[in-house]
Design a protein around this motif. Structure first.
Motif, PDB file in Angstrom:
ATOM      1  N   ALA A 189       0.789  -1.240   0.040  1.00 53.81           N
ATOM      2  CA  ALA A 189       0.045  -0.120   0.175  1.00 53.81           C
ATOM      3  C   ALA A 189       0.783   1.227  -0.139  1.00 53.81           C
ATOM      4  CB  ALA A 189      -0.961  -0.091   1.247  1.00 53.81           C
ATOM      5  N   HIS A 190       2.060   1.404   0.769  1.00 57.52           N
ATOM      6  CA  HIS A 190       2.732   2.164   0.953  1.00 57.52           C
ATOM      7  C   HIS A 190       3.451   2.654  -0.374  1.00 57.52           C
ATOM      8  CE1 HIS A 190       6.425   4.526   2.927  1.00 57.52           C
ATOM      9  NE2 HIS A 190       5.869   5.463   2.291  1.00 57.52           N
ATOM     10  N   HIS A 191       3.780   1.703  -1.134  1.00 54.19           N
ATOM     11  CA  HIS A 191       4.677   1.742  -2.510  1.00 54.19           C
ATOM     12  C   HIS A 191       3.680   2.133  -3.516  1.00 54.19           C
ATOM     13  CE1 HIS A 191       8.225   1.215  -5.052  1.00 54.19           C
ATOM     14  NE2 HIS A 191       7.186   0.407  -5.770  1.00 54.19           N
ATOM     15  N   LEU A 192       2.553   1.626  -3.473  1.00 57.02           N
ATOM     16  CA  LEU A 192       1.534   2.139  -4.476  1.00 57.02           C
ATOM     17  C   LEU A 192       1.153   3.585  -4.232  1.00 57.02           C
ATOM     18  CD1 LEU A 192      -0.396   1.375  -6.721  1.00 57.02           C
ATOM     19  CD2 LEU A 192      -2.100   0.584  -5.169  1.00 57.02           C
ATOM     20  N   GLU A 193       0.994   4.103  -3.126  1.00 57.73           N
ATOM     21  CA  GLU A 193       0.911   5.342  -2.884  1.00 57.73           C
ATOM     22  C   GLU A 193       1.986   6.286  -3.206  1.00 57.73           C
ATOM     23  OE1 GLU A 193      -0.231   9.028  -1.024  1.00 57.73           O
ATOM     24  OE2 GLU A 193      -1.467   7.355  -1.504  1.00 57.73           O
ATOM     25  N   ALA A 194       3.143   5.819  -3.236  1.00 53.44           N
ATOM     26  CA  ALA A 194       4.384   6.576  -3.555  1.00 53.44           C
ATOM     27  C   ALA A 194       4.522   6.748  -5.304  1.00 53.44           C
ATOM     28  CB  ALA A 194       5.647   6.036  -3.114  1.00 53.44           C
ATOM     29  N   ILE A 195       4.416   5.473  -5.732  1.00 49.79           N
ATOM     30  CA  ILE A 195       4.372   5.615  -7.215  1.00 49.79           C
ATOM     31  C   ILE A 195       2.997   6.415  -8.002  1.00 49.79           C
ATOM     32  CG2 ILE A 195       5.675   3.649  -7.429  1.00 49.79           C
ATOM     33  CD1 ILE A 195       3.196   2.036  -8.362  1.00 49.79           C
ATOM     34  N   SER A 196       1.815   6.423  -7.242  1.00 44.63           N
ATOM     35  CA  SER A 196       0.900   7.127  -7.453  1.00 44.63           C
ATOM     36  C   SER A 196       0.839   8.688  -7.460  1.00 44.63           C
ATOM     37  CB  SER A 196      -0.374   6.649  -6.807  1.00 44.63           C
ATOM     38  OG  SER A 196      -0.668   5.413  -6.866  1.00 44.63           O
ATOM     39  N   GLN A 197       1.714   9.195  -6.422  1.00 42.77           N
ATOM     40  CA  GLN A 197       2.063  10.464  -6.083  1.00 42.77           C
ATOM     41  C   GLN A 197       3.035  11.039  -7.330  1.00 42.77           C
ATOM     42  OE1 GLN A 197       0.878  12.758  -4.148  1.00 42.77           O
ATOM     43  NE2 GLN A 197      -0.214  11.637  -2.594  1.00 42.77           N
ATOM     44  N   LEU A 198       3.670  10.044  -7.611  1.00 46.11           N
ATOM     45  CA  LEU A 198       4.943  10.328  -8.668  1.00 46.11           C
ATOM     46  C   LEU A 198       4.233  10.861  -9.728  1.00 46.11           C
ATOM     47  CD1 LEU A 198       8.031  10.384  -9.841  1.00 46.11           C
ATOM     48  CD2 LEU A 198       7.647   7.741 -10.199  1.00 46.11           C
ATOM     49  N   ALA A 220      -3.613  11.397  -7.165  1.00 43.85           N
ATOM     50  CA  ALA A 220      -2.840  10.073  -6.937  1.00 43.85           C
ATOM     51  C   ALA A 220      -3.879   8.999  -6.334  1.00 43.85           C
ATOM     52  CB  ALA A 220      -1.765  10.366  -5.783  1.00 43.85           C
ATOM     53  N   ASP A 221      -4.844   9.334  -5.761  1.00 47.91           N
ATOM     54  CA  ASP A 221      -6.053   8.677  -5.248  1.00 47.91           C
ATOM     55  C   ASP A 221      -6.775   8.157  -6.404  1.00 47.91           C
ATOM     56  OD1 ASP A 221      -7.478   7.323  -3.088  1.00 47.91           O
ATOM     57  OD2 ASP A 221      -9.252   8.609  -3.984  1.00 47.91           O
ATOM     58  N   PHE A 222      -7.240   8.883  -7.342  1.00 46.77           N
ATOM     59  CA  PHE A 222      -7.504   8.362  -8.425  1.00 46.77           C
ATOM     60  C   PHE A 222      -6.757   7.212  -9.220  1.00 46.77           C
ATOM     61  CE2 PHE A 222      -8.546   8.438 -13.146  1.00 46.77           C
ATOM     62  CZ  PHE A 222      -9.705   8.264 -13.240  1.00 46.77           C
ATOM     63  N   LEU A 223      -5.595   7.601  -9.522  1.00 46.57           N
ATOM     64  CA  LEU A 223      -4.329   6.807 -10.188  1.00 46.57           C
ATOM     65  C   LEU A 223      -4.355   5.399  -9.639  1.00 46.57           C
ATOM     66  CD1 LEU A 223      -1.948   9.488 -11.198  1.00 46.57           C
ATOM     67  CD2 LEU A 223      -3.432   8.505 -12.654  1.00 46.57           C
ATOM     68  N   ARG A 224      -4.395   5.453  -8.474  1.00 43.18           N
ATOM     69  CA  ARG A 224      -4.118   4.088  -7.649  1.00 43.18           C
ATOM     70  C   ARG A 224      -5.363   3.134  -7.502  1.00 43.18           C
ATOM     71  NH1 ARG A 224      -2.940   7.498  -3.382  1.00 43.18           N
ATOM     72  NH2 ARG A 224      -4.496   7.514  -1.905  1.00 43.18           N
ATOM     73  N   THR A 225      -6.637   3.746  -7.838  1.00 43.33           N
ATOM     74  CA  THR A 225      -7.765   3.142  -7.372  1.00 43.33           C
ATOM     75  C   THR A 225      -8.294   2.550  -8.499  1.00 43.33           C
ATOM     76  OG1 THR A 225      -8.251   4.609  -5.698  1.00 43.33           O
ATOM     77  CG2 THR A 225     -10.042   3.352  -6.405  1.00 43.33           C
ATOM     78  N   PRO A 226      -8.760   1.209  -8.787  1.00 44.67           N
ATOM     79  CA  PRO A 226      -9.286   0.529  -9.908  1.00 44.67           C
ATOM     80  C   PRO A 226     -10.869   1.292 -10.077  1.00 44.67           C
ATOM     81  CG  PRO A 226      -8.419  -0.969  -8.668  1.00 44.67           C
ATOM     82  CD  PRO A 226      -8.049   0.178  -7.923  1.00 44.67           C
TER      83      PRO A 226
END
Length: 497
Positions: A189-198, A220-226
């Motif tokens: 979860a932490h890693h997905l948050e980081a790459i979504s912020q990027l 970032a929330d939109f990018l990581r959420t299916p």
């Protein structure tokens, strides 16, 4: 007195042809349009004089029109004659590799001026194919040979990799991503948050770029959420964490010697100096790489160009890292000493291959153009970096640019990356192993369809595995799967131990 042989980038041109736009979508025609724009950018008062000095026409092959000598068709459209050269038929490293080769010849006094161009028209080609039509373009001949070809073609995967499903970047880069996550010590979860912020920062840059294919800002929330607009494609990537190749885009660059630029009256505010270039290749096959979270080739290239120019990552201004997937950016940033979480430096000048667009082999031409524009507007003495890669973070080319003349003549460097001993891959069999990295490929409805595993045996060999069992696929998303024991069978099927 400045060396008149110093290579300078004097013109940049870009074309984006959106659905519904008028004009030809043929890649060679788009390249010619971009070339004319680049020549006008360099020398608006006498474009024909500059065009007449072109001594080499370098073209990046198009996926939608895979002709073996695309530059010849572009030269015919432009009405010029010049020897042609190209990069390999597959490889996003091609544009920077071509720049390095052209600049090296200019510095050596073997070339006065050169044109580099590339284009992709997969948006139009895909639309026509869906309608049962074929593009009305001249037939592409992959066997036609340019005057010079900089790279040899080579299969991207071993038979073992192909057997488990490693057949395209869309499934390989997630494996690299999850290896990076394990190396970082982050939770999933932490890693997905980081790459979504990027990637959210990348979308902000694309939103302000007039040639970007998509100028929509994303959180970032939109990018990581299916979601319906952003389905899960591979673990851990949603659609908007992948490159978008369905674009019609073209870009071109004009390079010449400083003496030629002066003689033609190219204004000094157009000049961007080429300080150094470098190229190197990592272990060719992904499964043979001892560490998937490292790139010795990028590290060697960065070290070489920084030493040549007497600078470091800290001394850079604009940076555009090749960004087909977040893992490509993370790999390069780590090897070059650049932070991935600095809002002041998003590591892209275009918005990246998801949002700006991923025009096949030619993205890096746009990246170089964007870095050049930033340097023209930047503080005196700024340096900019553009990186490019091909296949599975396999072959790499870097370019260092500046808005002031370099202290040393340009050099196209070819450092030895000092590759470690390749990892041995075990033959299929009954193996007890430890899960190293993995990915899951999802159907359009979000259901998991296929999983790929890299695992390590006790003796250090790597085993490749695959499965389509739903319960096994579900287990792979858990934080504790990687690093846990697994069993592999003679058919490469694997299960948790």
């Amino acid at each position: 007195m400045l060396d008149p042989r110093l290579p300078v980038l004097v013109g940049v041109g870009e074309v984006v042809r959106r659905p519904g736009d008028d004009g030809p979508a043929e890649p060679a025609q788009l390249m010619a349009r971009a070339a004319r724009a680049a020549i006008a950018d360099a020398c608006a008062h006498s474009p024909e004089a500059l065009l007449g000095r072109i001594g080499a026409l370098a073209a990046v092959p198009s996926v939608a029109w895979p002709d073996g000598d695309p530059g010849r068709r572009v030269a015919d459209v432009l009405g010029v004659w010049a020897p042609t050269l190209r990069s390999s038929m597959q490889g996003g490293n091609g544009p920077q590799l071509l720049v390095n080769a052209l600049a090296e010849r200019i510095q050596a006094g073997r070339l006065d001026a050169a044109l580099l161009c590339g284009a992709e028209s997969l948006s139009t080609a895909s639309r026509l194919l869906a309608q049962g039509e074929a593009p009305a373009w001249p037939p592409a001949d992959p066997e036609r040979r340019a005057g010079e070809i900089l790279e040899h073609e080579r299969p991207a995967s071993t038979s073992a990799e192909t057997e488990v499903g490693l057949i395209a970047p869309i499934v390989v880069y997630p494996l690299i991503e999850n290896a990076l996550r394990v190396a970082s010590g982050r939770s999933a979860a932490h890693h997905l948050e980081a790459i979504s912020q990027l990637w959210a920062r990348f979308s902000e840059v694309a939103a302000d770029h007039p040639s970007a294919w998509s100028r929509e800002r994303h959180t970032a929330d939109f990018l990581r959420t299916p979601s319906a607009r952003n389905r899960l494609v591979t673990l851990p990537y949603t659609k908007l964490l992948n490159a978008n190749i369905q674009v019609d885009q073209a870009a071109a660059l004009v390079l010449c010697s400083l003496g030629t630029a002066s003689a033609l009256g190219v204004p000094a505010d157009r000049w961007v100096f080429l300080h150094a270039g470098a190229s190197a290749v990592d272990e060719w096959f992904v499964s043979h790489r001892p560490s998937l979270h490292r790139s010795p080739a990028i590290e060697a290239c960065g070290r070489a160009i920084f030493q040549h120019a007497g600078t470091s990552g800290d001394g850079l201004g604009p940076v555009d890292l090749y960004s087909c997937f977040p893992s490509a950016v993370e790999l390069a940033a780590a090897e070059l000493g650049l932070a991935t979480d600095d809002p002041a430096r998003p590591l892209t000048c275009t918005g990246g291959l998801t949002f700006f667009g991923g025009p096949g082999n030619n993205y890096a031409t746009h990246g170089i153009a964007a870095v050049a524009r930033r340097l023209r507007e930047g503080a005196p003495g700024e340096l900019g970096l553009s990186t490019a890669l091909g296949w599975y973070a396999t072959k790499h080319a870097l370019g260092l640019y500046g808005n002031r003349p370099p202290d040393r003549p340009f050099a196209a460097l070819r450092p030895d990356p000092g590759l470690p001993t390749p990892c041995l891959v075990a033959e299929p069999g009954a193996h007890e192993a430890t899960a190293e990295t993995c990915t899951v490929i999802y159907e359009r409805d979000g259901s998991p369809s296929h999983g790929i595993l890299f695992a390590r045996l006790a003796d250090g060999r790597r085993a490749l595995g695959a499965t389509n069992e739903a319960d096994v696929l579900a287990a792979r998303a858990a934080d504790d799967f990687l690093g846990s024991p697994v069993r592999l069978g003679p058919d490469r099927h694997f299960t948790p131990a």
